[in-house]
Design a protein around this motif. Sequence first.
Motif, PDB file in Angstrom:
ATOM      1  N   MET A  74       0.821  -1.219   0.000  1.00  0.00           N
ATOM      2  CA  MET A  74       0.000   0.000   0.000  1.00  0.00           C
ATOM      3  C   MET A  74       0.847   1.257   0.000  1.00  0.00           C
ATOM      4  O   MET A  74       1.975   1.260   0.482  1.00  0.00           O
ATOM      5  CB  MET A  74      -0.882   0.045   1.258  1.00  0.00           C
ATOM      6  CG  MET A  74      -1.991  -0.923   1.287  1.00  0.00           C
ATOM      7  SD  MET A  74      -2.924  -0.675   2.805  1.00  0.00           S
ATOM      8  CE  MET A  74      -4.030  -2.039   2.722  1.00  0.00           C
ATOM      9  N   SER A  75       0.242   2.330  -0.513  1.00  0.00           N
ATOM     10  CA  SER A  75       0.870   3.645  -0.402  1.00  0.00           C
ATOM     11  C   SER A  75       0.566   4.198   0.994  1.00  0.00           C
ATOM     12  O   SER A  75      -0.258   3.647   1.723  1.00  0.00           O
ATOM     13  CB  SER A  75       0.321   4.589  -1.472  1.00  0.00           C
ATOM     14  OG  SER A  75      -1.039   4.888  -1.192  1.00  0.00           O
ATOM     15  N   ASN A  76       1.210   5.287   1.359  1.00  0.00           N
ATOM     16  CA  ASN A  76       0.972   5.893   2.668  1.00  0.00           C
ATOM     17  C   ASN A  76      -0.474   6.358   2.818  1.00  0.00           C
ATOM     18  O   ASN A  76      -1.051   6.257   3.897  1.00  0.00           O
ATOM     19  CB  ASN A  76       1.929   7.061   2.912  1.00  0.00           C
ATOM     20  CG  ASN A  76       3.338   6.581   3.163  1.00  0.00           C
ATOM     21  OD1 ASN A  76       3.553   5.441   3.555  1.00  0.00           O
ATOM     22  ND2 ASN A  76       4.301   7.450   2.931  1.00  0.00           N
ATOM     23  N   GLU A  77      -1.059   6.874   1.741  1.00  0.00           N
ATOM     24  CA  GLU A  77      -2.451   7.327   1.799  1.00  0.00           C
ATOM     25  C   GLU A  77      -3.392   6.164   2.050  1.00  0.00           C
ATOM     26  O   GLU A  77      -4.358   6.274   2.804  1.00  0.00           O
ATOM     27  CB  GLU A  77      -2.838   8.059   0.507  1.00  0.00           C
ATOM     28  CG  GLU A  77      -2.144   9.396   0.308  1.00  0.00           C
ATOM     29  CD  GLU A  77      -0.721   9.259  -0.232  1.00  0.00           C
ATOM     30  OE1 GLU A  77      -0.358   8.187  -0.776  1.00  0.00           O
ATOM     31  OE2 GLU A  77       0.032  10.235  -0.104  1.00  0.00           O
ATOM     32  N   GLU A  78      -3.112   5.016   1.408  1.00  0.00           N
ATOM     33  CA  GLU A  78      -3.944   3.835   1.620  1.00  0.00           C
ATOM     34  C   GLU A  78      -3.814   3.318   3.051  1.00  0.00           C
ATOM     35  O   GLU A  78      -4.795   2.897   3.664  1.00  0.00           O
ATOM     36  CB  GLU A  78      -3.570   2.728   0.637  1.00  0.00           C
ATOM     37  CG  GLU A  78      -3.933   3.037  -0.799  1.00  0.00           C
ATOM     38  CD  GLU A  78      -3.354   2.037  -1.783  1.00  0.00           C
ATOM     39  OE1 GLU A  78      -4.053   1.724  -2.754  1.00  0.00           O
ATOM     40  OE2 GLU A  78      -2.211   1.570  -1.573  1.00  0.00           O
ATOM     41  N   ARG A  79      -2.599   3.350   3.599  1.00  0.00           N
ATOM     42  CA  ARG A  79      -2.398   2.926   4.997  1.00  0.00           C
ATOM     43  C   ARG A  79      -3.152   3.840   5.953  1.00  0.00           C
ATOM     44  O   ARG A  79      -3.724   3.381   6.938  1.00  0.00           O
ATOM     45  CB  ARG A  79      -0.913   2.935   5.338  1.00  0.00           C
ATOM     46  CG  ARG A  79      -0.143   1.844   4.686  1.00  0.00           C
ATOM     47  CD  ARG A  79       1.306   1.845   5.153  1.00  0.00           C
ATOM     48  NE  ARG A  79       2.090   1.028   4.264  1.00  0.00           N
ATOM     49  CZ  ARG A  79       3.212   1.398   3.696  1.00  0.00           C
ATOM     50  NH1 ARG A  79       3.728   2.577   3.956  1.00  0.00           N
ATOM     51  NH2 ARG A  79       3.850   0.593   2.888  1.00  0.00           N
ATOM     52  N   LEU A  80      -3.157   5.138   5.669  1.00  0.00           N
ATOM     53  CA  LEU A  80      -3.888   6.083   6.515  1.00  0.00           C
ATOM     54  C   LEU A  80      -5.388   5.813   6.448  1.00  0.00           C
ATOM     55  O   LEU A  80      -6.083   5.886   7.462  1.00  0.00           O
ATOM     56  CB  LEU A  80      -3.583   7.520   6.078  1.00  0.00           C
ATOM     57  CG  LEU A  80      -4.143   8.627   6.962  1.00  0.00           C
ATOM     58  CD1 LEU A  80      -3.615   8.499   8.385  1.00  0.00           C
ATOM     59  CD2 LEU A  80      -3.777   9.977   6.396  1.00  0.00           C
ATOM     60  N   ALA A  81      -5.896   5.447   5.276  1.00  0.00           N
ATOM     61  CA  ALA A  81      -7.318   5.109   5.135  1.00  0.00           C
ATOM     62  C   ALA A  81      -7.656   3.853   5.933  1.00  0.00           C
ATOM     63  O   ALA A  81      -8.705   3.777   6.577  1.00  0.00           O
ATOM     64  CB  ALA A  81      -7.670   4.925   3.670  1.00  0.00           C
ATOM     65  N   VAL A  82      -6.762   2.862   5.931  1.00  0.00           N
ATOM     66  CA  VAL A  82      -6.992   1.643   6.718  1.00  0.00           C
ATOM     67  C   VAL A  82      -6.962   1.971   8.207  1.00  0.00           C
ATOM     68  O   VAL A  82      -7.771   1.457   8.986  1.00  0.00           O
ATOM     69  CB  VAL A  82      -5.948   0.556   6.365  1.00  0.00           C
ATOM     70  CG1 VAL A  82      -6.019  -0.609   7.328  1.00  0.00           C
ATOM     71  CG2 VAL A  82      -6.158   0.076   4.950  1.00  0.00           C
ATOM     72  N   ALA A  83      -6.057   2.854   8.623  1.00  0.00           N
ATOM     73  CA  ALA A  83      -5.995   3.254  10.029  1.00  0.00           C
ATOM     74  C   ALA A  83      -7.274   3.968  10.436  1.00  0.00           C
ATOM     75  O   ALA A  83      -7.800   3.736  11.526  1.00  0.00           O
ATOM     76  CB  ALA A  83      -4.787   4.160  10.267  1.00  0.00           C
TER      77      ALA A  83
END
Length: 118
Positions: free
Chosen positions: A50-59
């Motif tokens: 994942m990209s950082n933006e995708e990880r933030l969305a999962v968080a």
Amino acid sequence: PSFGGRGTGALAATKAAAAPPGEAAADASSQDAERKSLGDKLTFDALKAMSNEERLAVAAEAGPAFTCAILLVGLVYWSVTLPIFAYIFHESTGAWPNLTDWGFWESGNTAGGARQAR
């Protein structure tokens, strides 16, 4: 209360009891699919891709549990490592760490650690 569109505990049971049998089964299966999709996103390989933006969305999707987990991991990490660092410092120098030697609590310091001009 409902978090992220999911019913929890007694509220979910009340909703399931009030809904017609077909809707209750569909609601339960959609909740299982939603939970499963979050679980699938939290694998090491999936997070690595994942990209950082995708990880933030999962968080954000994980909600307050993510914040609690981060705080707990940080607390345990520093609770274990600080005593080890202090012991290593003592073994290498013969003295225990003294934060006043580093200038943190000198009387000339102001808030934020900035020194006043003399």
